[in-house]
Design a protein around this motif. Structure first.
Motif, PDB file in Angstrom:
ATOM      1  N   VAL A 192     -24.422  -1.480 -15.546  1.00  0.00           N
ATOM      2  CA  VAL A 192     -25.471  -0.800 -14.785  1.00  0.00           C
ATOM      3  C   VAL A 192     -24.985  -0.476 -13.378  1.00  0.00           C
ATOM      4  O   VAL A 192     -25.581   0.363 -12.687  1.00  0.00           O
ATOM      5  N   SER A 193     -23.902  -1.130 -12.951  1.00  0.00           N
ATOM      6  CA  SER A 193     -23.318  -0.850 -11.646  1.00  0.00           C
ATOM      7  C   SER A 193     -21.859  -1.290 -11.670  1.00  0.00           C
ATOM      8  O   SER A 193     -21.549  -2.384 -12.140  1.00  0.00           O
ATOM      9  N   TYR A 194     -20.983  -0.424 -11.185  1.00  0.00           N
ATOM     10  CA  TYR A 194     -19.547  -0.743 -11.183  1.00  0.00           C
ATOM     11  C   TYR A 194     -18.976  -0.310  -9.835  1.00  0.00           C
ATOM     12  O   TYR A 194     -18.942   0.870  -9.503  1.00  0.00           O
ATOM     13  N   TRP A 195     -18.547  -1.305  -9.065  1.00  0.00           N
ATOM     14  CA  TRP A 195     -17.887  -1.047  -7.792  1.00  0.00           C
ATOM     15  C   TRP A 195     -16.399  -1.309  -7.981  1.00  0.00           C
ATOM     16  O   TRP A 195     -16.012  -2.254  -8.669  1.00  0.00           O
ATOM     17  N   ALA A 196     -15.586  -0.481  -7.350  1.00  0.00           N
ATOM     18  CA  ALA A 196     -14.140  -0.663  -7.471  1.00  0.00           C
ATOM     19  C   ALA A 196     -13.484  -0.412  -6.119  1.00  0.00           C
ATOM     20  O   ALA A 196     -13.810   0.558  -5.427  1.00  0.00           O
ATOM     21  N   THR A 197     -12.571  -1.301  -5.757  1.00  0.00           N
ATOM     22  CA  THR A 197     -11.795  -1.135  -4.535  1.00  0.00           C
ATOM     23  C   THR A 197     -10.316  -1.081  -4.893  1.00  0.00           C
ATOM     24  O   THR A 197      -9.904  -1.554  -5.943  1.00  0.00           O
ATOM     25  N   ASP A 198      -9.553  -0.504  -3.985  1.00  0.00           N
ATOM     26  CA  ASP A 198      -8.102  -0.541  -4.150  1.00  0.00           C
ATOM     27  C   ASP A 198      -7.456  -0.412  -2.781  1.00  0.00           C
ATOM     28  O   ASP A 198      -8.012   0.219  -1.870  1.00  0.00           O
ATOM     29  N   LEU A 199      -6.300  -1.020  -2.653  1.00  0.00           N
ATOM     30  CA  LEU A 199      -5.545  -0.962  -1.412  1.00  0.00           C
ATOM     31  C   LEU A 199      -5.078   0.456  -1.109  1.00  0.00           C
ATOM     32  O   LEU A 199      -4.966   0.849   0.058  1.00  0.00           O
ATOM     33  N   SER A 200      -4.813   1.243  -2.141  1.00  0.00           N
ATOM     34  CA  SER A 200      -4.247   2.582  -1.981  1.00  0.00           C
ATOM     35  C   SER A 200      -5.338   3.652  -1.895  1.00  0.00           C
ATOM     36  O   SER A 200      -6.062   3.896  -2.857  1.00  0.00           O
ATOM     37  N   GLN A 217       0.836  -1.209   0.000  1.00  0.00           N
ATOM     38  CA  GLN A 217       0.000   0.000   0.000  1.00  0.00           C
ATOM     39  C   GLN A 217       0.865   1.251   0.000  1.00  0.00           C
ATOM     40  O   GLN A 217       0.632   2.191  -0.776  1.00  0.00           O
ATOM     41  N   GLN A 218       1.865   1.281   0.861  1.00  0.00           N
ATOM     42  CA  GLN A 218       2.732   2.455   0.933  1.00  0.00           C
ATOM     43  C   GLN A 218       3.474   2.669  -0.380  1.00  0.00           C
ATOM     44  O   GLN A 218       3.637   3.815  -0.836  1.00  0.00           O
ATOM     45  N   LEU A 219       3.912   1.570  -0.994  1.00  0.00           N
ATOM     46  CA  LEU A 219       4.616   1.680  -2.269  1.00  0.00           C
ATOM     47  C   LEU A 219       3.723   2.308  -3.329  1.00  0.00           C
ATOM     48  O   LEU A 219       4.132   3.236  -4.050  1.00  0.00           O
ATOM     49  N   TYR A 220       2.479   1.818  -3.433  1.00  0.00           N
ATOM     50  CA  TYR A 220       1.597   2.325  -4.480  1.00  0.00           C
ATOM     51  C   TYR A 220       1.047   3.704  -4.150  1.00  0.00           C
ATOM     52  O   TYR A 220       0.745   4.489  -5.062  1.00  0.00           O
ATOM     53  N   ASP A 221       0.906   4.026  -2.871  1.00  0.00           N
ATOM     54  CA  ASP A 221       0.552   5.404  -2.523  1.00  0.00           C
ATOM     55  C   ASP A 221       1.596   6.370  -3.074  1.00  0.00           C
ATOM     56  O   ASP A 221       1.262   7.395  -3.696  1.00  0.00           O
ATOM     57  N   ARG A 222       2.874   6.051  -2.863  1.00  0.00           N
ATOM     58  CA  ARG A 222       3.951   6.926  -3.362  1.00  0.00           C
ATOM     59  C   ARG A 222       3.959   6.957  -4.887  1.00  0.00           C
ATOM     60  O   ARG A 222       4.188   8.009  -5.504  1.00  0.00           O
ATOM     61  N   LEU A 223       3.708   5.784  -5.497  1.00  0.00           N
ATOM     62  CA  LEU A 223       3.734   5.702  -6.958  1.00  0.00           C
ATOM     63  C   LEU A 223       2.671   6.614  -7.569  1.00  0.00           C
ATOM     64  O   LEU A 223       2.940   7.376  -8.510  1.00  0.00           O
ATOM     65  N   TYR A 224       1.437   6.556  -7.020  1.00  0.00           N
ATOM     66  CA  TYR A 224       0.358   7.369  -7.579  1.00  0.00           C
ATOM     67  C   TYR A 224       0.522   8.845  -7.218  1.00  0.00           C
ATOM     68  O   TYR A 224       0.144   9.729  -7.999  1.00  0.00           O
ATOM     69  N   GLU A 225       1.099   9.141  -6.052  1.00  0.00           N
ATOM     70  CA  GLU A 225       1.322  10.533  -5.677  1.00  0.00           C
ATOM     71  C   GLU A 225       2.337  11.194  -6.593  1.00  0.00           C
ATOM     72  O   GLU A 225       2.209  12.380  -6.926  1.00  0.00           O
ATOM     73  N   ASP A 226       3.361  10.432  -7.005  1.00  0.00           N
ATOM     74  CA  ASP A 226       4.440  10.994  -7.820  1.00  0.00           C
ATOM     75  C   ASP A 226       4.153  10.946  -9.314  1.00  0.00           C
ATOM     76  O   ASP A 226       4.929  11.494 -10.110  1.00  0.00           O
ATOM     77  N   ALA A 227       3.070  10.275  -9.697  1.00  0.00           N
ATOM     78  CA  ALA A 227       2.782  10.113 -11.125  1.00  0.00           C
ATOM     79  C   ALA A 227       2.424  11.449 -11.774  1.00  0.00           C
ATOM     80  O   ALA A 227       1.723  12.279 -11.182  1.00  0.00           O
ATOM     81  N   TRP A 284     -23.396   5.572 -10.965  1.00  0.00           N
ATOM     82  CA  TRP A 284     -23.387   4.118 -10.774  1.00  0.00           C
ATOM     83  C   TRP A 284     -21.998   3.518 -10.534  1.00  0.00           C
ATOM     84  O   TRP A 284     -21.807   2.318 -10.582  1.00  0.00           O
ATOM     85  N   VAL A 285     -21.019   4.379 -10.252  1.00  0.00           N
ATOM     86  CA  VAL A 285     -19.704   3.890  -9.841  1.00  0.00           C
ATOM     87  C   VAL A 285     -19.523   4.132  -8.346  1.00  0.00           C
ATOM     88  O   VAL A 285     -19.703   5.252  -7.864  1.00  0.00           O
ATOM     89  N   THR A 286     -19.175   3.083  -7.620  1.00  0.00           N
ATOM     90  CA  THR A 286     -18.941   3.158  -6.179  1.00  0.00           C
ATOM     91  C   THR A 286     -17.496   2.779  -5.893  1.00  0.00           C
ATOM     92  O   THR A 286     -17.017   1.743  -6.375  1.00  0.00           O
ATOM     93  N   LEU A 287     -16.801   3.590  -5.112  1.00  0.00           N
ATOM     94  CA  LEU A 287     -15.380   3.389  -4.847  1.00  0.00           C
ATOM     95  C   LEU A 287     -15.122   3.183  -3.357  1.00  0.00           C
ATOM     96  O   LEU A 287     -15.749   3.832  -2.519  1.00  0.00           O
ATOM     97  N   ARG A 288     -14.189   2.268  -3.060  1.00  0.00           N
ATOM     98  CA  ARG A 288     -13.823   2.004  -1.666  1.00  0.00           C
ATOM     99  C   ARG A 288     -12.331   1.715  -1.575  1.00  0.00           C
ATOM    100  O   ARG A 288     -11.770   1.054  -2.447  1.00  0.00           O
ATOM    101  N   ALA A 289     -11.710   2.183  -0.493  1.00  0.00           N
ATOM    102  CA  ALA A 289     -10.315   1.878  -0.210  1.00  0.00           C
ATOM    103  C   ALA A 289     -10.270   0.748   0.809  1.00  0.00           C
ATOM    104  O   ALA A 289     -10.598   0.948   1.975  1.00  0.00           O
ATOM    105  N   GLN A 290      -9.901  -0.454   0.364  1.00  0.00           N
ATOM    106  CA  GLN A 290      -9.800  -1.597   1.255  1.00  0.00           C
ATOM    107  C   GLN A 290      -8.993  -2.708   0.588  1.00  0.00           C
ATOM    108  O   GLN A 290      -8.920  -2.782  -0.636  1.00  0.00           O
ATOM    109  N   PRO A 291      -8.364  -3.578   1.399  1.00  0.00           N
ATOM    110  CA  PRO A 291      -7.565  -4.672   0.843  1.00  0.00           C
ATOM    111  C   PRO A 291      -8.437  -5.693   0.107  1.00  0.00           C
ATOM    112  O   PRO A 291      -9.660  -5.741   0.260  1.00  0.00           O
ATOM    113  N   ALA A 292      -7.774  -6.532  -0.684  1.00  0.00           N
ATOM    114  CA  ALA A 292      -8.491  -7.496  -1.519  1.00  0.00           C
ATOM    115  C   ALA A 292      -9.258  -8.521  -0.709  1.00  0.00           C
ATOM    116  O   ALA A 292     -10.287  -9.044  -1.170  1.00  0.00           O
TER     117      ALA A 292
END
Length: 508
Positions: A139-147, A65-75, A167-175
């Protein structure tokens, strides 16, 4: 005469001795399995035995999570759905060609659309490479990510698009966490290019089991970019061959072994999914495929996709036991083969097809292992001298032009080859929901050498670095025992475990 009581006492003394080792917290010594003589020592490493190996699953997930947080912050900012930050090649450590990544993206989207998704859960949505292409058709798209950083960025893009916001729902949580997700609601769960970050095979099994609870009957779990352990050594050898610092064959092989042992990602043998589908009461079958496309890089060479079909829908075509042809004896020309399939009673499987994507890599690796020099390996890498090798994309195109459907799947036992299962594209009817007929839903595309009653993870999943650490720990403990015991009292094997196995029935 040695009694069972004496033998048991000897094992207990050995276990007590093991506890004196500073890296061992618990120990149990049991007779070797089957009729083999000797004993097996099961040892639980102490908490401070190896700082690199003591991290549990949650800690490893937090590290990612920490690795990808930094990756997306620096992108650097860019068009939504076109952010390939972090996709670097193992061959040269440079970003993978953007056109190849776009083809990888479009082919993955096609594969998921074949499943006819309407209510989707994507686990590990990242920068939205798939969400941006798929959500508008659902008709419905849910997406989660660790970061959380990735989820916040996705939320900004979704909010800017009125067609998606409702119709897109987003959540931050592990797999492995499914709290807050609707049970029995989704028809498709997508886990793309995420499995390699899982901390263990057991974690993968947990994620699949929990995903199945979220699916409707007849739903699907799509798992993309699974890293194949069978070609891992070949990949690292090829990388070492291409290094400018490579001096000779011995250097290459030594470097390849060392870099393989440092791999911290999860590799999953194709047999794992076949066995899981065979034994799981909620699975109707599995469909394993090679990556589609005409690009040649590590994604198309060393990874594969899986679809797990949940029970509750009988519109699957089982192909595990269909008629077979052998490449090289029954067929040796792709054009003639496809024409032959036009009039054949389908499905038909063609086995033992040498994979042109991998021909050079395997030729070079096998030559080095047989004692060839570095220059010869480089020659074979560029010109593999395998005239019968077939590019999977070529066969895919020929089948499509002939009005046939072909499923290209990893070969049983030989990662340098693949198999092609031809089915009648017209046999899959359009149910009339406006999404088209899609592709045939198949089970049994990949056939393991042996099906087990229990899936388990065992040797079918591995994180090479963790295996290397465990082997080094076991060797240290065994050497320590050798200094204190005669050879006839040493255990046959020292096995590191997270928890001790149960005592056999009737033992004490």
């Amino acid at each position: 005469m040695t009694t069972e009581t004496q033998t048991s006492t000897t094992r207990e003394r050995l276990a007590d001795l093991l506890l004196q080792h500073e890296e061992v917290s618990r120990a149990l010594v049991l007779p070797a399995t089957g009729t083999a003589p000797g004993t097996t020592a099961f040892v639980v490493p102490a908490g401070d035995a190896d700082s690199a190996g003591r991290a549990g699953a949650e800690e490893q997930v937090e590290d990612w999570q920490q690795l990808y947080d930094r990756l997306y912050e620096d992108a650097e900012p860019g068009p939504w759905g076109d952010n390939f930050v972090g996709w670097n090649s193992s061959y040269d450590r440079r970003p993978i060609d953007r056109d190849e990544m776009r083809q990888w993206q479009s082919r993955t989207v096609e594969r998921i659309r074949d499943l006819r998704p309407r209510r989707v859960l994507e686990i590990g949505a990242g920068s939205g490479l798939l969400l941006s292409r798929l959500a508008r058709d659902c008709v419905s798209y849910w997406a989660t990510d660790l970061s959380p950083v990735a989820v916040d960025d996705l939320a900004r893009h979704v909010a800017d698009d009125p067609a998606l916001a409702d119709w897109v729902t987003l959540r931050a949580q592990p797999a492995d966490r499914v709290y807050g997700l609707p049970t029995g609601y989704f028809d498709t769960v997508v886990i793309n290019s995420v499995v390699q970050l899982f901390p263990s095979g057991d974690y993968l099994t947990t994620v699949v089991n929990r995903a199945l609870t979220l699916l409707t009957p007849g739903g699907h779990v799509f798992l993309g970019d699974i890293r194949d352990p069978r070609s891992l050594s070949c990949l690292h050898t090829t990388v070492a061959v291409g290094r400018p610092t490579a001096r000779d064959a011995a250097y290459v092989l030594r470097t390849a072994r060392r870099t393989r042992a440092r791999e911290e990602e999860l590799f999953v043998h194709p047999d794992y999914f076949a066995r899981l589908a065979h034994s799981h009461p909620e699975l109707a079958g599995a469909d394993l495929r090679l990556k589609r496309g005409d690009y040649h890089n590590e994604l198309s060479r060393h990874r594969y996709d899986v679809v797990l079909h949940k029970t509750g829908d009988d519109r699957f075509t089982a192909v595990a036991d269909c008629a077979e042809l052998r490449w090289g004896s029954d067929a040796e020309d792709t054009g003639e083969l496809v024409e032959r399939m036009r009039g054949a009673e389908l499905p038909v499987r063609v086995t033992g097809i040498p994979n042109a994507r991998l021909a050079g890599e395997f030729a070079a690796c096998r030559a080095l292992e047989a004692g060839a020099g570095l220059e010869r390996a480089r020659e074979l890498l560029a010109h593999p001298e395998r005239s019968d090798a077939v590019d999977p994309h070529t066969l895919d195109l020929l089948a499509e032009r002939a009005g046939l459907h072909v499923a290209l799947t990893p070969a049983q036992g030989d990662p340098a080859c693949f198999e092609a299962v031809f089915t009648d594209a017209g046999a899959h009817t359009d149910p009339g929901d406006g999404m088209g007929a899609g592709a045939p839903a198949l089970t049994g595309t990949y056939r393991p050498e042996q099906l087990a009653d229990e899936p388990g993870s065992g040797s079918l999943t591995e994180i090479p670095a963790a295996v290397h650490r465990a082997e080094a720990f076991a060797a240290r403990v065994h050497d320590w025992l050798r200094e204190r015991l005669p050879d006839d009292e040493l255990p046959t094997a020292v096995v590191p475990v997270g928890t001790l196995p149960p005592l056999p029935e009737g033992s004490h």
